[in-house]
Scaffold this motif. Structure first.
Motif, short mmCIF file in Angstrom:
data_model
loop_
_atom_site.label_atom_id
_atom_site.label_comp_id
_atom_site.label_asym_id
_atom_site.label_seq_id
_atom_site.Cartn_x
_atom_site.Cartn_y
_atom_site.Cartn_z
N UNK A 704 7.39 18.10 -3.75
CA UNK A 704 6.95 17.12 -4.73
C UNK A 704 7.19 15.74 -4.16
N UNK A 705 6.17 14.89 -4.16
CA UNK A 705 6.30 13.51 -3.70
C UNK A 705 5.59 12.60 -4.69
N UNK A 706 6.32 12.07 -5.70
CA UNK A 706 5.67 11.28 -6.75
C UNK A 706 5.04 9.98 -6.27
N UNK A 707 5.41 9.53 -5.05
CA UNK A 707 4.86 8.27 -4.56
C UNK A 707 3.43 8.40 -4.04
N UNK A 708 2.95 9.64 -3.87
CA UNK A 708 1.59 9.86 -3.36
C UNK A 708 0.58 9.80 -4.50
N UNK A 709 -0.72 9.68 -4.17
CA UNK A 709 -1.75 9.77 -5.22
C UNK A 709 -1.62 11.08 -5.99
N UNK A 710 -2.08 11.08 -7.25
CA UNK A 710 -1.81 12.19 -8.16
C UNK A 710 -2.22 13.53 -7.57
N UNK A 711 -3.36 13.59 -6.89
CA UNK A 711 -3.85 14.87 -6.39
C UNK A 711 -3.02 15.39 -5.21
N UNK A 712 -2.16 14.52 -4.63
CA UNK A 712 -1.35 14.93 -3.49
C UNK A 712 0.12 15.14 -3.85
N UNK A 713 0.51 14.86 -5.08
CA UNK A 713 1.92 14.91 -5.47
C UNK A 713 2.51 16.30 -5.24
N UNK A 714 1.79 17.34 -5.69
CA UNK A 714 2.28 18.71 -5.59
C UNK A 714 1.75 19.34 -4.31
N UNK A 715 2.66 19.68 -3.39
CA UNK A 715 2.27 20.22 -2.09
C UNK A 715 1.47 21.50 -2.22
N UNK A 716 1.89 22.41 -3.08
CA UNK A 716 1.22 23.71 -3.20
C UNK A 716 -0.23 23.53 -3.65
N UNK A 717 -0.45 22.73 -4.67
CA UNK A 717 -1.81 22.52 -5.18
C UNK A 717 -2.68 21.83 -4.14
N UNK A 718 -2.11 20.80 -3.51
CA UNK A 718 -2.88 20.02 -2.53
C UNK A 718 -3.24 20.86 -1.30
N UNK A 719 -2.27 21.59 -0.75
CA UNK A 719 -2.52 22.37 0.46
C UNK A 719 -3.51 23.51 0.19
N UNK A 720 -3.42 24.15 -0.98
CA UNK A 720 -4.34 25.24 -1.28
C UNK A 720 -5.78 24.74 -1.38
N UNK A 721 -5.96 23.52 -1.86
CA UNK A 721 -7.31 22.95 -1.91
C UNK A 721 -7.89 22.84 -0.50
N UNK A 722 -7.09 22.36 0.44
CA UNK A 722 -7.57 22.25 1.83
C UNK A 722 -7.74 23.62 2.47
N UNK A 723 -6.87 24.56 2.14
CA UNK A 723 -7.01 25.91 2.68
C UNK A 723 -8.33 26.54 2.25
N UNK A 724 -8.67 26.37 0.98
CA UNK A 724 -9.91 26.96 0.47
C UNK A 724 -11.15 26.29 1.04
N UNK A 725 -10.98 25.07 1.50
CA UNK A 725 -12.09 24.39 2.18
C UNK A 725 -12.18 24.78 3.65
N UNK A 726 -11.18 25.54 4.12
CA UNK A 726 -11.15 25.91 5.54
C UNK A 726 -10.72 24.77 6.43
N UNK A 727 -9.97 23.80 5.87
CA UNK A 727 -9.60 22.61 6.63
C UNK A 727 -8.09 22.39 6.62
N UNK A 728 -7.33 23.47 6.57
CA UNK A 728 -5.89 23.34 6.50
C UNK A 728 -5.32 22.61 7.71
N UNK A 729 -5.98 22.73 8.86
CA UNK A 729 -5.46 22.07 10.05
C UNK A 729 -5.47 20.55 9.92
N UNK A 730 -6.19 20.02 8.94
CA UNK A 730 -6.26 18.57 8.74
C UNK A 730 -4.96 18.00 8.16
N UNK A 731 -4.13 18.85 7.52
CA UNK A 731 -2.94 18.34 6.84
C UNK A 731 -1.65 18.88 7.43
N UNK A 732 -1.71 19.57 8.56
CA UNK A 732 -0.48 20.10 9.16
C UNK A 732 0.32 18.97 9.78
N UNK A 733 1.57 19.25 10.10
CA UNK A 733 2.45 18.29 10.76
C UNK A 733 1.76 17.80 12.04
#
Length: 847
Positions: A704-733
């Motif tokens: 959880x990072x409350x300082x980020x935009x609302x759609x990015x606050x929750x890591x699980x929700x945000x990462x799953x959105x990118x995973x379902x788009x097939x673009x998970x590599x865009x948000x990795x470390x």
């Protein structure tokens, strides 16, 4: 269904002749809320108040607010007859407006709503008519201003969701307004889950499922107590307006420094200034008197109420000299109350919860204290403080008979009330019978033999009184239990004080909800981690008990080992093996540490998965960790991962059960959404939390990072959105970019997505996750060996025309070298590879 009235009674005693301050005396304790949202609605600038509280302006709070139509700010330069500057401005809503907050932790929270009809040219706020609701409870129904004055409505709600909303809903043709909002964490100790039912008499469970509204908070026999003397910001009014008649009572007071707080109580429940004054019977100790002191309060009799009565014997000269009765709505609450017999000392706080079904509620609510009228000592009765809180009804409303969405309370209420009443009555008879039998069979020296260590015995083997020993008997008993029951080494307090250099602040290596963790060195030179419980921590004896019971019966390479404990002088101290590299979180983000390779991260995740898999399957009855997160995965000097912190753990359901019903505990960002909704815990709740940890390892950012935009606050929700788009590599470390084998990452991401399924039944077991992670590691290693072979071939070809043989990559079924030496056997004879099939692959084809 009409719910139940809770009456919470607290008693405390002091001897005015006592000049010393007991060792148990507590100073006014501070409390730092993890969630602390303060908004001055309509204000263009931040508004500081006393006590270092700052209410932020509308501009700084705009991220919390969403409206369906325009809203209006109104303010004045100055206002008369208002106690605080937050009443100088307001925000007006033409249509529904939602304030939504990202919560840092579950548990009790205060909501305080401030109202004052600020005068302005466009709107007459006296004409406003609106509802106020949360996610599940109606706080206010058809609110409108009756007089031009300020008011504050205070609520206590148990938050169990990551996002919490307060909604202002205008009635048709009208509008809503609000001057200021507070949403602040409250200590968990404030309200327990179990109370005593007044009618029918018995035990009532489930208080944590209710929301409460403050109706009255009174300081008996003393002056008004404000938030400056109450660290939770509460105000305690004087009791004179409620005395019927006033002449029946006189005041008594002592210095607040003599007030004691024994185990299980805290100044956070009520400050010493409340216990230090009392209303007592007029003409006390006159042998012929037989009247009661009575207080009367206007209430809504269709609801239930929580009432907390505080007593402190500041009038007696000796122990066991004051016996009196307590009545609630003219029903006997406590007969022959002897406070010193309960606490064992003068000047000691005590509280008790009562639940009174609203069917026996009356308006006004009366509270009475009176003498026992027997030859038992002083003819007197006292009361120090009183809190009365309304409880929401069966449809989730604190105002009217309709809940969220207009749901009516009519229908099943009578049948449900009858069923609950019968169950409570039956339970009361059984419970009282059992208590009577146990009391008659108690040993003559039961008070002396009870000690903190009684809970170390098998379940039901001893009395449930913890940490009550006043001599060395407890320590000797603990040493015996330690040696005979596998509880590890017993440490004396002096040993641990010496090991930590007198609890040197420089030796603190961690701080948690339970207390500080110190680096220590014991007599044989071994470094250890010493966790010392804070008496005012929100976590206490239950978490301490669970930690020892779990770790004393489990041994595994991927579980942190318990070395020993100390229970001397009411201390709660645990001694663990020292984990030199600290929590996984520190190596992923937040600290200046070298980045971990993908292989390192996989090996750590595999180690943690092995520990959890053993918890779930290695014992006769599985164990659910319930607080899986990156800070509870510790790394030793070789970066071997071990699960830690078992204070919230629960036994898994038996084969006949599907879940464990329990209040929501854990950390936001990691909590299973199904557990949130149903309060039904399973081992799949750990699986969900572990899925979030896997994302942390991949993306190197907090859950959880409350300082980020609302759609990015929750890591699980945000990462799953990118995973379902097939673009998970865009948000990795970014440090992993180009260093991860795509097949390895895909297998890892596939396992993670399954962990985070909405419903537990769709999630894999920890054994399946372990299989997939080991497979991902082998894919990564095979890729690395292949690259090394190609580089070596190219190097040799350019260096010399001579043909050489080069290294051959290991067969696909080989176990990674880092795992080859892990086949150790635990103390119960369970092999560390408790599911060896997960590492013995014939090929690299996934299943």
């Amino acid at each position: 269904m009409a719910t139940s009235l809770l009456v919470l009674v607290c008693f405390c005693f002091a001897n005015p002749a006592m000049m010393h301050v007991s060792a148990k005396t507590q100073r006014l304790e501070s409390f730092t809320p993890q969630d602390n949202y303060l908004i001055d609605c309509g204000s263009p600038t931040d508004t500081p108040l006393a006590g270092k509280r700052v209410f932020v302006s509308d501009e700084n709070a705009k991220t919390f607010l969403s409206t369906k139509s325009r809203d209006i700010q109104v303010s004045v330069q100055s206002a008369e007859d208002v106690p605080l500057p937050i009443y100088n401005s307001a925000r007006i809503f033409i249509d529904q407006a939602d304030y939504t907050f990202q919560m840092a932790r579950p548990g009790w929270h205060w909501i305080r709503l401030h109202f004052y009809p600020v005068q302005n040219n466009e709107f007459n706020l006296q004409n406003a008519k609106f509802n106020v609701e949360t996610n599940s409870v109606v706080l206010i129904r058809e609110f409108h201003v009756k007089t031009i004055t300020w008011s504050v409505k205070e609520y206590l709600v148990n938050v169990t969701t990551e996002r919490f909303s307060i909604k202002f809903i205008p009635k048709e043709g009208s509008f809503a307004f609000i001057n200021a909002i507070e949403l602040v964490s409250a200590p968990d100790i404030l309200i327990g889950d179990v109370g005593t039912s007044l009618s029918p008499v018995g035990t009532f469970s489930g208080l944590s499922h209710f929301t409460f509204q403050t109706s009255y908070r009174i300081n008996m026999g003393g002056p008004i107590v404000t938030g400056q003397n109450d660290t939770l910001g509460r105000t305690w009014e004087v009791d004179t307006p409620f005395l019927k008649p006033v002449e029946a009572s006189t005041s008594a007071s002592v210095n607040p420094s003599v007030i004691n707080y024994p185990d299980g109580t805290s100044p956070l429940i009520a400050p010493p200034s409340v216990y230090a004054s009392a209303s007592q019977m007029a003409n006390a100790n006159v042998s012929s008197q037989s009247f009661n002191v009575t207080w009367s309060f206007e209430v809504d009799a269709s609801f239930s109420y929580l009432v907390r009565m505080h007593f402190c014997d500041i009038v007696s000269k000796a122990l066991n000299d004051l016996y009196f009765n307590v009545y609630i709505n003219r029903k006997m609450g406590i007969s022959g109350l002897d406070l010193t017999a309960i606490t064992g000392d003068l000047a000691s706080a005590y509280y008790k919860d009562f639940v009174v079904n609203s069917s026996v509620m009356a308006n006004p609510l009366t509270i009475q204290v009176g003498p026992l009228n027997q030859d038992t000592g002083a003819q007197n009765a006292i009361l120090n403080g009183l809190e009365i809180l309304k409880i929401n009804n069966s449809v989730g409303s604190l105002d009217g008979e309709y809940g969220v969405g207009g749901k009516s309370s009519e229908g099943p209420s009578r049948g449900t009330v009858a069923a609950v009443g019968f169950a409570m009555m039956f339970g009361a008879f059984v419970g009282l019978g059992a208590m009577a039998v146990k009391w008659r069979k108690r040993p003559q020296d039961w008070q002396k033999t009870n000690s903190f260590s009684s809970w170390l015995l098998p379940v039901h083997a001893g009395d449930s009184t913890f940490m009550s020993s006043k001599n060395s008997m407890s320590s000797r008993k603990s040493q015996m239990l330690s040696s005979t029951m596998g509880l590890g080494r017993y440490f004396s307090f002096a040993e641990l004080k010496d090991a930590t250099k007198n609890w040197d602040s420089n030796a603190i290596i961690g701080v948690g909800g339970f207390g500080n963790v110190y680096l220590g060195v014991i007599d044989d030179g071994t470094k250890v981690a010493v966790k010392r419980g804070n008496p005012q921590s929100e976590q206490g004896i239950h978490e301490f008990q669970t930690e020892i019971q779990i770790l004393s019966k489990l041994r595994h390479r991927h579980l942190v080992s318990l070395i020993g404990y100390c229970d001397e002088n009411s201390e709660m101290i645990l001694v663990y093996e020292f984990m030199a590299n600290g929590p996984l979180r520190d190596h992923l983000y937040g600290k200046d540490m070298p980045p971990m390779s993908w292989k390192q991260r996989l090996e750590i995740c595999i180690g943690a998965a092995r520990g959890l898999h053993y918890l779930h399957t290695g014992a006769a009855q599985g164990i659910i960790h319930r607080d899986v997160k990156s800070t509870n995965i510790l790394l030793d000097e070789n970066f071997i991962a071990k699960m830690a912190d078992f204070g919230l753990s629960k036994d898994a359901p038996t084969t006949e059960e599907t879940h464990v019903s329990t209040a929501v505990k854990g950390s936001f960002g990691y909590l299973d959404p199904e557990y949130f909704r149903k309060q039904q815990l399973t081992d799949k709740s750990d699986v969900y939390s572990f899925g979030v940890v896997l994302l942390e390892a991949l993306c190197a950012r907090p859950a959880i990072n409350p300082s980020l935009p609302r759609e990015q606050v929750n890591l699980a929700e945000w990462a799953l959105q990118w995973k379902r788009k097939g673009l998970l590599e865009k948000i990795i470390d970014p440090t992993l970019a180009g260093k991860i084998n795509p097949e390895s990452m895909n297998k890892f991401a596939e396992a993670t997505e399954k962990c985070l399924a909405e419903y537990g039944v769709d999630r894999p077991t920890m054994g399946d996750i372990l299989w997939n992670l080991e497979y991902a590691l082998q894919l990564q290693e095979a890729s690395s060996h292949g690259k090394m072979a190609e580089e070596e071939k190219e190097l040799m070809a350019t260096a010399s025309p001579i043909t050489v043989s080069h290294s051959v990559p290991p067969p696909s079924g080989a176990i990674p070298s880092s795992e080859q030496n892990e086949s150790t056997t635990d103390a119960q004879g369970v092999n560390d590879h408790s599911t060896a099939m997960f590492t013995q692959f014939a090929s690299l084809n996934g299943r």
